[in-house]
Design an enzyme around this catalytic site. Structure first.
Site, short mmCIF file in Angstrom:
data_model
loop_
_atom_site.label_atom_id
_atom_site.label_comp_id
_atom_site.label_asym_id
_atom_site.label_seq_id
_atom_site.Cartn_x
_atom_site.Cartn_y
_atom_site.Cartn_z
CB THR A 169 -0.91 0.00 1.25
OG1 THR A 169 -1.45 1.30 1.45
CG2 THR A 169 -0.15 -0.38 2.52
CG ASP A 170 -1.12 5.01 -0.91
OD1 ASP A 170 -1.63 4.38 0.05
OD2 ASP A 170 -1.74 5.88 -1.55
CD GLU A 171 -3.22 3.57 4.43
OE1 GLU A 171 -3.08 3.57 5.65
OE2 GLU A 171 -4.32 3.38 3.86
CE1 TYR B 202 -3.36 -2.39 6.01
CE2 TYR B 202 -3.18 -0.05 5.52
CZ TYR B 202 -3.31 -1.35 5.09
OH TYR B 202 -3.39 -1.62 3.75
CE LYS C 277 -0.21 -4.47 3.15
NZ LYS C 277 -0.67 -5.80 2.62
P1 NAD Z 1 -10.14 -6.76 2.86
O1 NAD Z 1 -10.06 -6.43 4.32
O2 NAD Z 1 -11.37 -6.40 2.10
O3 NAD Z 1 -9.89 -8.32 2.64
C1 NAD Z 1 -8.91 -9.03 3.33
C2 NAD Z 1 -9.15 -10.52 3.10
O4 NAD Z 1 -8.08 -11.25 3.73
C3 NAD Z 1 -10.46 -11.03 3.71
O5 NAD Z 1 -11.10 -11.90 2.80
C4 NAD Z 1 -10.00 -11.80 4.94
O6 NAD Z 1 -10.86 -12.88 5.30
C5 NAD Z 1 -8.64 -12.30 4.50
N1 NAD Z 1 -7.74 -12.56 5.63
C6 NAD Z 1 -7.47 -11.73 6.69
N2 NAD Z 1 -6.62 -12.33 7.54
C7 NAD Z 1 -6.33 -13.56 7.00
C8 NAD Z 1 -5.49 -14.62 7.41
N3 NAD Z 1 -4.78 -14.56 8.54
N4 NAD Z 1 -5.42 -15.72 6.63
C9 NAD Z 1 -6.14 -15.79 5.47
N5 NAD Z 1 -6.96 -14.83 5.05
C10 NAD Z 1 -7.05 -13.70 5.80
O7 NAD Z 1 -8.85 -6.05 2.24
P2 NAD Z 1 -8.66 -5.35 0.82
O8 NAD Z 1 -9.11 -3.95 0.91
O9 NAD Z 1 -9.19 -6.23 -0.26
O10 NAD Z 1 -7.07 -5.33 0.72
C11 NAD Z 1 -6.35 -6.42 0.16
C12 NAD Z 1 -4.87 -6.10 0.17
O11 NAD Z 1 -4.61 -4.90 -0.56
C13 NAD Z 1 -4.32 -5.87 1.57
O12 NAD Z 1 -3.06 -6.48 1.65
C14 NAD Z 1 -4.21 -4.35 1.67
O13 NAD Z 1 -3.17 -3.99 2.55
C15 NAD Z 1 -3.89 -3.98 0.24
N6 NAD Z 1 -4.33 -2.64 -0.20
C16 NAD Z 1 -5.61 -2.24 -0.02
C17 NAD Z 1 -6.01 -0.99 -0.49
C18 NAD Z 1 -7.44 -0.52 -0.37
O14 NAD Z 1 -7.74 0.62 -0.74
N7 NAD Z 1 -8.37 -1.33 0.10
C19 NAD Z 1 -5.09 -0.16 -1.13
C20 NAD Z 1 -3.76 -0.61 -1.29
C21 NAD Z 1 -3.40 -1.86 -0.83
P1 TYD Z 2 -10.51 4.57 4.69
O1 TYD Z 2 -11.53 4.17 3.68
O2 TYD Z 2 -10.57 3.97 6.05
O3 TYD Z 2 -9.07 4.31 4.02
P2 TYD Z 2 -7.58 4.77 4.51
O4 TYD Z 2 -7.64 5.19 5.92
O5 TYD Z 2 -6.82 3.50 4.33
O6 TYD Z 2 -7.17 5.86 3.58
O7 TYD Z 2 -10.56 6.14 4.88
C1 TYD Z 2 -10.37 7.03 3.79
C2 TYD Z 2 -10.37 8.44 4.34
O8 TYD Z 2 -11.68 8.75 4.83
C3 TYD Z 2 -9.44 8.65 5.53
O9 TYD Z 2 -8.86 9.95 5.45
C4 TYD Z 2 -10.35 8.56 6.74
C5 TYD Z 2 -11.67 9.12 6.22
N1 TYD Z 2 -12.90 8.55 6.84
C6 TYD Z 2 -13.88 9.41 7.33
O10 TYD Z 2 -13.75 10.65 7.30
N2 TYD Z 2 -15.01 8.86 7.89
C7 TYD Z 2 -15.20 7.51 7.98
O11 TYD Z 2 -16.25 7.06 8.54
C8 TYD Z 2 -14.19 6.64 7.44
C9 TYD Z 2 -14.35 5.15 7.50
C10 TYD Z 2 -13.07 7.21 6.87
#
Ligand code: NAD
Ligand code: TYD
Length: 339
Positions: free
Chosen positions: A125-127, A153, A157
Site C-alpha cells: 500500500t502507499d500508506e 496498519y 504492511k
Molecule cells: P479486505 O479487508 O477487504 O480483505 C482481506 C481478506 O483477507 C479477507 O477476505 C480476509 O478474510 C482475508 N484474511 C485476513 N486475515 C487472514 C489470514 N490470517 N489468513 C487468510 N486470510 C485472511 O482487504 P482489501 O481492501 O481487499 O485489501 C487487500 C490487500 O490490498 C491488503 O493487503 C491491503 O493492505 C492492500 N491494499 C488495499 C487498499 C485498499 O484501498 N483497500 C489499497 C492498497 C493496498
Molecule cells: P478509509 O476508507 O478507512 O481508508 P484509509 O484510511 O486506508 O485511507 O478512509 C479514507 C479516508 O476517509 C481517511 O482519510 C479517513 C476518512 N474517513 C472518514 O472521514 N469517515 C469515515 O467514517 C471513514 C471510514 C473514513
C-alpha cells in the site's frame, strides 16, 4: 499457471480473482482465505461455478495448512492480498495486524521457498510512505520515497515489505511488491469511506467525516489495480517495487458530497466527528515507473467509477445488508457511538 490468491474473499482479492478468470481462462486459481469478518464466501459465488477455481479456507499464519495447499496444488505463483486492512481497527487492536500482515507474509514466502522457489507477489500500500503535506502538491510518492509509517496498519504492511525485500536478497526468492493508493468499487467492505457513506446515505443516517474532511486520498478503481497487479506478476522485473495510482487526488469531504449528489441526498447528513488518531493528511502516488516499464495506465475515470460503484451498491443490497446486520453493528457502535 496455477496461482494461489490469498485474501480472495475480500474486496480487492475477489475482484482480482474475477479479473484472472476472465482474462486468463487457462489458469487455475486457488483462493486461500480464513474468512475473517472482512471475508465473504458469497462474494465468490460466481467463481465457485468455474472448474478452474478452488476455495480453501485456511489462515496464512497456519504453516501446516499452507504447506498442505502447496503440496496439493504445486502453484507457479502466489499473490498475497490477505491482510487486516482497516486503519481504525489497527488503532483499536494492533496485534492481529502484526500476526496476519507480517507473520502471514513470512509463512507464505517460506512455502514459496520450500516448494520450488515459487514466484511471489506482495500486495502492499502507499500508506507505507507515510503522508504528504497539503501545501506541497508537487510532492508525490515514488518507489524510492523512504518508508515512514503512521498507523499500526501501515507499520505492519511496511514490515512485511521489508521482509519481502530480505527474502529476495537473502534467499533469491523471485518477488515483486506493488504499492497502490486507495481503491474503490464492488465488494468494498462497508467499514471503509466510500461504501460506508453510500450505505449511510441510503438510510438517511449521519455521514461521519473525520476532522475537517480536508484529508486527501488518491482513488483508483479496483479493476485498474487488478490489471496492474496482473502485469507486474507476469511482466514485472524480479526484486522490484511498483507504485500504482491514477493521479486522482480527492478531499474526503468532496467525495462525500459527490455521493450525496449521486444518491439525491441532502448534504445536511454530513456530520463532522472527532479525528482519527495520527490521521495521514495526504497520499499521492507517482505511477511513472509502471507506466514506462509495463505500459499500465488506469482505464476508469473517477466520475464513471464512482457512478458504477454507487449503482453496484444499489443493485447488490443483499450482499451488504447481510454484512451490516451482523457483527458490523457492534463495530459501528464502538467506533461511531460516542464520537
Ligand atoms: P479486505 O479487508 O477487504 O480483505 C482481506 C481478506 O483477507 C479477507 O477476505 C480476509 O478474510 C482475508 N484474511 C485476513 N486475515 C487472514 C489470514 N490470517 N489468513 C487468510 N486470510 C485472511 O482487504 P482489501 O481492501 O481487499 O485489501 C487487500 C490487500 O490490498 C491488503 O493487503 C491491503 O493492505 C492492500 N491494499 C488495499 C487498499 C485498499 O484501498 N483497500 C489499497 C492498497 C493496498
Ligand atoms: P478509509 O476508507 O478507512 O481508508 P484509509 O484510511 O486506508 O485511507 O478512509 C479514507 C479516508 O476517509 C481517511 O482519510 C479517513 C476518512 N474517513 C472518514 O472521514 N469517515 C469515515 O467514517 C471513514 C471510514 C473514513
Amino acid at each position: 499457471m496455477t496461482i494461489i490468491v490469498t485474501g480472495g474473499a475480500g474486496f480487492i482479492g475477489s475482484n482480482f480473482i474475477y479479473y484472472q478468470l476472465r482474462e486468463h481462462k487457462d489458469d487455475r486459481i486457488v483462493c486461500v482465505d480464513s474468512l475473517t469478518y472482512a471475508g465473504n464466501l458469497s462474494t465468490l459465488a460466481q467463481a465457485m461455478k468455474n472448474p478452474g477455481f478452488r476455495f480453501v479456507r485456511a489462515d496464512i499464519t497456519d504453516r501446516e495448512a499452507i504447506y498442505r495447499v502447496f503440496e496439493e496444488e504445486k502453484p507457479d505463483a502466489v499473490v498475497n492480498f490477505a491482510a487486516e486492512s482497516h486503519v481504525d481497527r489497527s488503532i483499536e487492536s494492533p496485534e492481529v495486524f502484526l500476526r496476519t500482515n507480517i507473520l502471514g507474509t513470512e509463512v507464505m514466502m517460506d512455502a514459496c521457498r520450500k516448494y520450488g522457489n515459487v514466484r511471489y507477489h506482495q500486495v502492499s500500500t502507499d500508506e507505507v510512505y507515510g503522508d504528504l503535506p497539503l501545501d506541497r502538491p508537487d510532492l508525490l510518492f515514488t518507489e524510492t520515497t523512504p518508508i515512514h509509517t503512521s498507523s499500526p496498519y501501515s507499520a505492519s504492511k511496511a514490515s512485511a515489505d521489508l521482509l519481502v525485500g530480505a527474502y529476495y536478497r537473502t534467499y533469491g526468492l523471485p518477488v515483486t511488491i506493488s504499492r497502490c493508493s486507495n481503491n474503490y468499487g464492488p465488494y468494498h467492505f462497508p467499514e471503509k469511506l466510500i461504501p460506508l457513506m453510500i450505505i449511510n446515505a441510503l438510510h438517511d443516517k449521519p455521514l461521519p467525516v473525520y476532522g475537517t474532511g480536508e484529508n486527501v486520498r488518491d482513488w483508483l478503481y479496483v479493476e485498474d489495480h487488478c490489471a496492474a497487479i496482473d502485469l507486474v506478476l507476469r511482466k514485472g522485473r524480479i526484486g522490484e517495487v511498483y507504485n500504482i495510482g491514477g493521479h486522482n487526488e480527492m478531499k474526503n469531504i468532496d467525495i462525500v458530497k459527490l455521493i450525496c449528489k449521486a444518491l439525491g441526498k441532502s448534504e445536511s447528513l454530513i456530520t463532522y466527528v472527532s479525528d482519527r488518531k495520527g490521521h495521514d493528511m495526504r497520499y499521492a502516488i507517482d505511477p511513472t515507473k509502471i507506466h514506462n516499464e509495463l505500459g499500465w495506465l488506469p482505464a476508469t475515470k473517477f466520475s464513471d467509477g464512482l457512478q458504477k460503484t454507487v449503482e453496484w451498491y444499489l443493485e447488490n443490497r443483499e450482499w451488504w445488508e447481510t454484512i451490516i446486520s451482523g457483527e458490523y453493528k457492534n463495530y459501528y457502535e464502538r467506533m461511531y457511538g460516542n464520537r
